[in-house]
Design an enzyme around this catalytic site. Sequence first.
Site, PDB file in Angstrom:
ATOM      1  N   ARG A 127       0.822  -1.218   0.000  1.00 58.32           N
ATOM      2  CA  ARG A 127       0.000   0.000   0.000  1.00 58.32           C
ATOM      3  C   ARG A 127       0.860   1.274   0.000  1.00 58.32           C
ATOM      4  NH1 ARG A 127      -3.409  -3.444  -0.477  1.00 58.32           N
ATOM      5  NH2 ARG A 127      -5.567  -3.309   0.224  1.00 58.32           N
ATOM      6  N   SER A 133     -10.842  -0.086   3.738  1.00 58.42           N
ATOM      7  CA  SER A 133      -9.967  -0.280   4.905  1.00 58.42           C
ATOM      8  C   SER A 133      -9.425   1.077   5.342  1.00 58.42           C
ATOM      9  CB  SER A 133      -8.765  -1.151   4.560  1.00 58.42           C
ATOM     10  OG  SER A 133      -9.146  -2.421   4.121  1.00 58.42           O
ATOM     11  N   GLU A 183      -4.508   3.858   6.320  1.00 64.86           N
ATOM     12  CA  GLU A 183      -4.265   3.535   4.920  1.00 64.86           C
ATOM     13  C   GLU A 183      -4.872   4.646   4.061  1.00 64.86           C
ATOM     14  OE1 GLU A 183      -5.394   0.902   1.245  1.00 64.86           O
ATOM     15  OE2 GLU A 183      -6.782   1.138   2.884  1.00 64.86           O
TER      16      GLU A 183
HETATM   17  N1  EPU Z   1     -11.570 -10.542  10.168  1.00 68.38           N
HETATM   18  C1  EPU Z   1     -12.096 -10.514  11.444  1.00 68.38           C
HETATM   19  N2  EPU Z   1     -13.004  -9.533  11.724  1.00 68.38           N
HETATM   20  C2  EPU Z   1     -13.395  -8.599  10.823  1.00 68.38           C
HETATM   21  C3  EPU Z   1     -12.865  -8.642   9.523  1.00 68.38           C
HETATM   22  C4  EPU Z   1     -11.947  -9.631   9.226  1.00 68.38           C
HETATM   23  O1  EPU Z   1     -11.772 -11.336  12.291  1.00 68.38           O
HETATM   24  O2  EPU Z   1     -14.182  -7.728  11.188  1.00 68.38           O
HETATM   25  C5  EPU Z   1     -10.572 -11.567   9.846  1.00 68.38           C
HETATM   26  C6  EPU Z   1     -11.005 -12.375   8.627  1.00 68.38           C
HETATM   27  O3  EPU Z   1     -11.743 -13.502   9.023  1.00 68.38           O
HETATM   28  C7  EPU Z   1      -9.713 -12.728   7.964  1.00 68.38           C
HETATM   29  C8  EPU Z   1      -8.785 -11.598   8.342  1.00 68.38           C
HETATM   30  O4  EPU Z   1      -9.383 -10.902   9.437  1.00 68.38           O
HETATM   31  O5  EPU Z   1      -9.206 -13.913   8.457  1.00 68.38           O
HETATM   32  C9  EPU Z   1      -8.498 -10.649   7.193  1.00 68.38           C
HETATM   33  O6  EPU Z   1      -9.710 -10.084   6.712  1.00 68.38           O
HETATM   34  P1  EPU Z   1      -9.988  -9.867   5.153  1.00 68.38           P
HETATM   35  O7  EPU Z   1      -9.770 -11.130   4.435  1.00 68.38           O
HETATM   36  O8  EPU Z   1     -11.311  -9.221   5.040  1.00 68.38           O
HETATM   37  O9  EPU Z   1      -8.840  -8.895   4.665  1.00 68.38           O
HETATM   38  P2  EPU Z   1      -8.089  -7.646   5.320  1.00 68.38           P
HETATM   39  O10 EPU Z   1      -6.684  -8.057   5.582  1.00 68.38           O
HETATM   40  O11 EPU Z   1      -8.849  -7.070   6.453  1.00 68.38           O
HETATM   41  C10 EPU Z   1      -7.140  -6.672   3.077  1.00 68.38           C
HETATM   42  C11 EPU Z   1      -7.165  -5.330   2.350  1.00 68.38           C
HETATM   43  C12 EPU Z   1      -8.495  -5.136   1.646  1.00 68.38           C
HETATM   44  C13 EPU Z   1      -8.677  -6.284   0.667  1.00 68.38           C
HETATM   45  C14 EPU Z   1      -8.670  -7.611   1.465  1.00 68.38           C
HETATM   46  C15 EPU Z   1      -8.838  -8.836   0.604  1.00 68.38           C
HETATM   47  C16 EPU Z   1      -5.691  -3.879   3.638  1.00 68.38           C
HETATM   48  C17 EPU Z   1      -5.585  -2.733   4.578  1.00 68.38           C
HETATM   49  N3  EPU Z   1      -6.917  -4.260   3.307  1.00 68.38           N
HETATM   50  O12 EPU Z   1      -8.124  -6.598   4.112  1.00 68.38           O
HETATM   51  O13 EPU Z   1      -8.423  -3.930   0.904  1.00 68.38           O
HETATM   52  O14 EPU Z   1      -9.891  -6.167  -0.034  1.00 68.38           O
HETATM   53  O15 EPU Z   1      -7.414  -7.716   2.170  1.00 68.38           O
HETATM   54  O16 EPU Z   1      -7.632  -9.295   0.126  1.00 68.38           O
HETATM   55  O17 EPU Z   1      -4.654  -4.434   3.229  1.00 68.38           O
HETATM   56  C18 EPU Z   1      -8.866  -1.599   1.005  1.00 68.38           C
HETATM   57  O18 EPU Z   1      -7.654  -1.427   0.870  1.00 68.38           O
HETATM   58  O19 EPU Z   1      -9.662  -0.622   1.115  1.00 68.38           O
HETATM   59  C19 EPU Z   1      -9.389  -2.949   1.071  1.00 68.38           C
HETATM   60  C20 EPU Z   1     -10.686  -3.204   1.265  1.00 68.38           C
END
Ligand code: EPU
Length: 355
Positions: free
Chosen positions: A180, A253, A350
């Site tokens: 990012r 995010s 972010e």
């Molecule tokens: N999780 C929780 N609680 C929540 C949300 C998620 O426990 O409220 C757990 C999920 O079960 C999962 C883990 O946290 O095991 C990660 O969650 P998720 O797969 O939704 O991905 P993320 O790491 O939170 C990142 C990006 C997103 C992108 C997703 C999918 C960043 C800051 N965010 O989110 O990007 O869509 O991966 O790959 O890196 C964005 O940048 O605006 C964005 C939405």
Amino acid sequence: MELTPVHQHLAQTFQQMKIQEHVILKDYTTFKIGGPARFFCIVKNEDDLIEAFNFSKKNKIKMFVIGGGSNLLIADAGYDGMVIKMDISGKKYIEEGDFVKVTAGAGENWDKLVEETVEKGLYGLENLSNIPGTVGATPVQNIGAYGSEAKDVIESVYVLDIIKDEYKTLTNVECDFDYRDSFFKKNPQRYIIISVTFKLNKKGKLNFNYKDIQEALSAKKIKNPNLKQMREIIIDIRNRKLPNLKTYGTAGSFFKNVIVSSIKAKELLDKYPEMIVHAVNNKKTKIPLAWILDHVCGFRGVKKGNVGTYQNQALVLINYGNANAKEIIDLAQKMVDKVYEETGIEIEPEVEYLE
Ligand code: EPU
């Protein structure tokens, strides 16, 4: 006299771009937050860009470019400079053996480009389906999702160098991409992105290792998805997990995920054995911040006044109505403090803050 489409096009081309004053910015962002820009213009081609650039230079005012406004929180007091709404369009495909290089104008809608490349059977952008925003924003943020990042497919970025007053093509390496992050994000007053060239593959391989994708594939009993199925699956996952921009004001995010030392990760795992971790290498571990915000800090689905976090994603801040930037910042600060208090981890936004 009725203008034919050709004449209409010419009339638009020759019409001088209009520099407006005191334009409220909230409608140019997906957060639906933000005060006025002192100067504002919509740039549709390189001539418009030069005009905006010369005006800003002559009057010694700072410039800021917005694309889809989907990763932006704008201050309530607005921006005391020139806001350029990037609207340069156009797409060009060039075949090179097994590869196709596609160059798209910075103002093109990102997901329309992804859809078009998937339709053409080109591999590379499919995991980045359904991300809001414009093409010009993809290198700035190095957007990423489901194991893919823009940096994996960006060949070069064509820019206006606002310090040296010249056009330039930057290679992938010169963009200095990171999670990012990029040269553009670190040096916001240096280049204006005009177009981006992506190198896509006619015979690429799909990346479906990500847990959410695996789960969706087994639910649909698909073993070997094709390109179009991958895009559909990703659109489904995102629609389920992330808020609809038509219903909620949000910038996705709000914070970056955290990378800690493996020693720190082990210490946290002893305390929270259920915590999700991804080894980056043998010294560093990535922890999904959403998990900590949800399971350690209890921030998923909270709502106070006009602001809160999304019920399915604790990392996503929401403007539930007429929130202002201060309310979002106050909630974000509470989250920063709570995460630090519980885990000792310092988290970073972010979303870009414009003031
Ligand atoms: N999780 C929780 N609680 C929540 C949300 C998620 O426990 O409220 C757990 C999920 O079960 C999962 C883990 O946290 O095991 C990660 O969650 P998720 O797969 O939704 O991905 P993320 O790491 O939170 C990142 C990006 C997103 C992108 C997703 C999918 C960043 C800051 N965010 O989110 O990007 O869509 O991966 O790959 O890196 C964005 O940048 O605006 C964005 C939405």
